[in-house]
Write an enzyme that holds these catalytic residues in place. Structure first.
Site, PDB file in Angstrom:
ATOM      1  N   LEU A  76       0.851  -1.298   0.039  1.00  0.00           N
ATOM      2  CA  LEU A  76       0.098  -0.044   0.046  1.00  0.00           C
ATOM      3  C   LEU A  76       0.709   1.313   0.150  1.00  0.00           C
ATOM      4  O   LEU A  76       0.272   2.282   0.206  1.00  0.00           O
ATOM      5  CB  LEU A  76      -1.190  -0.070   1.244  1.00  0.00           C
ATOM      6  CG  LEU A  76      -2.149  -1.289   1.146  1.00  0.00           C
ATOM      7  CD1 LEU A  76      -2.845  -1.336   2.500  1.00  0.00           C
ATOM      8  CD2 LEU A  76      -2.626  -1.158  -0.043  1.00  0.00           C
ATOM      9  N   CYS A  77       2.222   1.140  -0.254  1.00  0.00           N
ATOM     10  CA  CYS A  77       2.968   2.512  -0.428  1.00  0.00           C
ATOM     11  C   CYS A  77       2.616   2.948  -1.614  1.00  0.00           C
ATOM     12  O   CYS A  77       2.567   2.280  -2.847  1.00  0.00           O
ATOM     13  CB  CYS A  77       4.446   1.911  -0.164  1.00  0.00           C
ATOM     14  SG  CYS A  77       5.110   1.620   1.531  1.00  0.00           S
ATOM     15  N   MET A 112       8.905   4.762   5.023  1.00  0.00           N
ATOM     16  CA  MET A 112       9.115   3.165   4.642  1.00  0.00           C
ATOM     17  C   MET A 112      10.154   3.046   3.474  1.00  0.00           C
ATOM     18  O   MET A 112      10.892   1.942   3.627  1.00  0.00           O
ATOM     19  CB  MET A 112       7.724   2.963   3.716  1.00  0.00           C
ATOM     20  CG  MET A 112       6.657   2.779   4.613  1.00  0.00           C
ATOM     21  SD  MET A 112       6.762   1.665   6.207  1.00  0.00           S
ATOM     22  CE  MET A 112       7.009   0.383   5.623  1.00  0.00           C
ATOM     23  N   GLU A 113      10.695   4.008   2.744  1.00  0.00           N
ATOM     24  CA  GLU A 113      11.998   3.931   1.924  1.00  0.00           C
ATOM     25  C   GLU A 113      13.055   3.873   2.897  1.00  0.00           C
ATOM     26  O   GLU A 113      14.136   3.032   2.567  1.00  0.00           O
ATOM     27  CB  GLU A 113      12.000   5.287   1.032  1.00  0.00           C
ATOM     28  CG  GLU A 113      11.060   5.085  -0.006  1.00  0.00           C
ATOM     29  CD  GLU A 113       9.495   5.265   0.375  1.00  0.00           C
ATOM     30  OE1 GLU A 113       8.644   4.978  -0.642  1.00  0.00           O
ATOM     31  OE2 GLU A 113       9.117   5.837   1.589  1.00  0.00           O
ATOM     32  N   ASP A 127      23.978 -11.616   4.058  1.00  0.00           N
ATOM     33  CA  ASP A 127      24.187 -12.690   2.830  1.00  0.00           C
ATOM     34  C   ASP A 127      25.846 -12.868   2.452  1.00  0.00           C
ATOM     35  O   ASP A 127      26.207 -14.019   2.112  1.00  0.00           O
ATOM     36  CB  ASP A 127      23.534 -12.142   1.725  1.00  0.00           C
ATOM     37  CG  ASP A 127      23.731 -13.080   0.153  1.00  0.00           C
ATOM     38  OD1 ASP A 127      23.385 -14.293   0.267  1.00  0.00           O
ATOM     39  OD2 ASP A 127      24.013 -12.503  -0.682  1.00  0.00           O
TER      40      ASP A 127
END
Length: 149
Positions: A76-77, A112-113, A127
């Site tokens: 929903l961004c 959010m970014e 990783d």
């Protein structure tokens, strides 16, 4: 705290918020997170001796790229025209702190970014180091600051 849920429509369904009537403002957000690493792992990173390559450079690019793709990852961004994404590292005795900054001029925030940049940079370090460090822990991921002018 508002008791109205902004991402739920009148039928109780998930809904993208309409920000069309909000003013365009300069917005920024800062986030941070931490990855706990063994001393030997930190040494390999600092001396650019990790087999997969330059861990911090790759993690920086991964974080920046992830911030630019946030609207594809978080359903929903809104898609934002980012003017700046920065990912920085603080080497500490027991790991690495990642700090991110995201900026835009728009009708909704960029937290959010900023958080996505930190998370993906952390995952990239994980990783790239998993072959030599089986005890890594990611923690303390949080929004540090959010502003609009």
């Amino acid at each position: 705290m508002s008791d109205k849920l902004t991402h739920i429509n009148k039928n109780g369904e998930a809904n993208m918020v309409d920000v069309g009537d909000k003013p365009i403002q300069k917005r920024s957000a800062k986030a941070s997170g931490f990855i706990k690493l063994h001393e030997n792992t930190l040494s390999l990173i600092n001396n650019n001796m990790m087999k997969k390559g330059d861990v911090l450079s790759v993690a920086r690019i991964a974080g920046i790229q992830a911030a630019k793709q946030t609207h594809f990852l978080i359903p929903l961004c809104h898609a934002l025209q980012l003017s700046k994404v920065d990912v920085e590292f603080e080497i500490q005795k027991d790991g690495i702190r990642i700090n991110s900054l995201a900026r835009c001029e728009g009708q909704t925030g960029v937290e959010m970014e900023a958080l996505t940049a930190v998370n993906v940079a952390l995952l990239t370090i994980y990783d790239m180091c998993k072959a030599v460090d089986k005890d890594m822990e990611m923690s303390d991921i949080r929004l540090v600051e959010k502003t609009k002018i």
